[in-house]
Design an enzyme around this catalytic site. Structure first.
Site, PDB file in Angstrom:
ATOM      1  N   ASP A  81      -9.998   3.724  -3.810  1.00  0.00           N
ATOM      2  CA  ASP A  81     -10.737   2.557  -3.305  1.00  0.00           C
ATOM      3  C   ASP A  81     -12.162   2.478  -3.852  1.00  0.00           C
ATOM      4  OD1 ASP A  81      -8.448   2.260  -1.877  1.00  0.00           O
ATOM      5  OD2 ASP A  81      -9.432   2.047   0.070  1.00  0.00           O
ATOM      6  N   ASP A 121       0.818  -1.213   0.000  1.00  0.00           N
ATOM      7  CA  ASP A 121       0.000   0.000   0.000  1.00  0.00           C
ATOM      8  C   ASP A 121       0.861   1.276   0.000  1.00  0.00           C
ATOM      9  OD1 ASP A 121      -2.427   1.361   0.073  1.00  0.00           O
ATOM     10  OD2 ASP A 121      -3.262   0.058   1.614  1.00  0.00           O
TER      11      ASP A 121
HETATM   12  C1  GAL Z   1      -6.110   1.312   1.168  1.00  0.00           C
HETATM   13  C2  GAL Z   1      -6.176   0.321   0.027  1.00  0.00           C
HETATM   14  C3  GAL Z   1      -7.288  -0.664   0.338  1.00  0.00           C
HETATM   15  C4  GAL Z   1      -6.980  -1.364   1.642  1.00  0.00           C
HETATM   16  C5  GAL Z   1      -6.774  -0.339   2.755  1.00  0.00           C
HETATM   17  C6  GAL Z   1      -6.304  -0.978   4.046  1.00  0.00           C
HETATM   18  O1  GAL Z   1      -5.104   2.219   0.935  1.00  0.00           O
HETATM   19  O2  GAL Z   1      -6.409   0.997  -1.167  1.00  0.00           O
HETATM   20  O3  GAL Z   1      -7.414  -1.599  -0.720  1.00  0.00           O
HETATM   21  O4  GAL Z   1      -5.826  -2.156   1.498  1.00  0.00           O
HETATM   22  O5  GAL Z   1      -5.841   0.636   2.380  1.00  0.00           O
HETATM   23  O6  GAL Z   1      -6.160  -0.061   5.072  1.00  0.00           O
END
Ligand code: GAL
Length: 384
Positions: free
Chosen positions: A185, A128
């Protein structure tokens, strides 16, 4: 070691969309069981991925450590269980100092963390972008983890997740990543699906063999069920028609296919969408060519076709209606390289009825219900 990984887009299941922080060993094991029992594994899904919120809030002796309350027997035991089912095991970390959930990230710990994941027999790492120090170059941080994973002694798929930021398309291949998130997301609603698709039409040429576009985990079958209120959204999810269209779009646009619903409680409709072998075959075509877009001339905002060349000469053709009423798509074969004067037409195979619907010359005209789609395999045939 160092087998080329992910020739075609990876397929699997990820904890985040439905469970977010609410994860534990039992959830992972029972989901692995269901992956096999429901036929998802036979359909091609293989990775079981634990997303954020699995570790302690602090490192111990410089290492990431699983939360004992959630994973009492540690991660190697989870890996063993998943492997015993013939599946592969994915985990999650972050290029920044912390994960988005506030757990330790891998910034300045890339090589030791890759070693730790290899020691747990991990097969896939989602990586991430939260809490990336401003002074650090994002591309460089992905290069670091890419290098670390390629030299950790185990084949580990590198799933980059920087949300399409910092011109990711221009540098991601150089990091060794097998897939890369190219959008923010997803949420379990039709608007979110439409927005992601609109942002990705036209980027297809950057996705290809061994390095695939990732339009985020699927929301197919969630129907508003998520521990994460932001993902669930207030509208209670999508209709099955919208989920069908969502899946078709992710498939023909060559996205990774990572399921995000609770696979222990899928409806028949959800399972049918996720295991449609003709749609999956389009996604998994060995050449991984991205689609181009032809818009309906008199309704370009709402109605369009995506055309993807398949190995062996066929074309995958998806026709989509984003509008709120039934709309017509009239695909002129001239626009896909087939003039009438060629004396050839297209034999159309419908990926939902799994049968040939006929041979068309010059054009194919269909009425598409609101938020629905048509998906075909088109084969060139002589017509005179
Ligand atoms: C976001 C990511 C999501 C998930 C989340 C977890 O940045 O895009 O898919 O992994 O973090 O905190």
């Amino acid at each position: 070691m160092n087998t080329p990984l992910c020739h075609t887009p990876p397929m699997g299941w990820n904890t985040w969309n439905t469970f977010s922080w609410n994860i534990n060993a039992e959830l992972i094991k029972s989901s692995a069981d269901k992956m096999v029992e429901t036929g998802l594994k036979d359909a091609g899904y293989e990775y079981i991925v634990i997303d954020d919120c699995w570790s302690l809030k602090e490192r111990v002796n410089g290492r990431l450590v699983p939360d004992k309350e959630k994973f009492p027997d540690g991660m190697k035991a989870i890996a063993d269980y998943i492997h015993s089912k013939g599946l592969k095991f994915g985990m999650y970390s972050c290029a920044g100092t912390h994960t988005c959930g506030g757990y330790p990230g891998s910034f300045e710990h890339e090589f030791i963390d890759a070693e730790t994941f290899a020691g747990w027999d991990v097969d896939y790492l989602k990586y991430d972008y939260c809490y990336k120090p401003d002074c650090a170059d994002g591309a460089n941080l992905y290069k670091r983890m890419g290098l670390a994973l390629r030299n950790c002694g185990r084949d580990i798929v590198f799933s980059a997740c920087n949300w399409g930021k910092d011109d990711v398309h221009s540098w991601i291949r150089g990091t060794g990543a097998q897939l890369f998130r190219s959008t923010g997301d997803i949420q379990d609603n039709w608007e979110s699906i439409k927005n992601i698709v609109s942002s990705q039409i036209g980027t297809s040429s950057t996705s290809g063999v061994y390095c695939h576009n990732d339009m985020d985990m699927l929301v197919v079958g969630m129907h508003g069920n998520s521990d994460n209120e932001w993902i669930a959204d207030v509208v209670g999810g999508c209709s099955d028609t919208e989920y069908k269209t969502h899946f078709a779009l992710w498939a023909i646009m060559n996205s990774a296919l990572m399921i995000g619903c609770d696979i222990r409680k899928m409806s028949d409709a959800t399972l049918e969408i996720l295991t449609n072998k003709d749609i999956i075959a389009i996604n998994q075509d060995i050449e991984c060519r991205g689609p181009y877009c032809i818009r309906q001339w008199n309704n370009p905002e709402n109605v369009f076709a995506l055309v993807k060349p398949l190995s062996g000469g066929e074309l995958a053709i998806g026709m989509f209606n984003f509008g709120d009423k039934t709309n017509e798509m009239s695909l002129q074969f001239f626009d896909i390289g087939l003039p009438y004067s060629s004396g050839r037409g297209l034999e159309m195979y419908d990926c939902y009825t799994h049968s040939t619907v006929g041979t068309f010359t010059e054009r194919m005209c269909v009425q598409i219900p609101s938020h629905d789609c048509m998906m075909y395999r088109a084969k060139l045939v002589r017509t005179n």
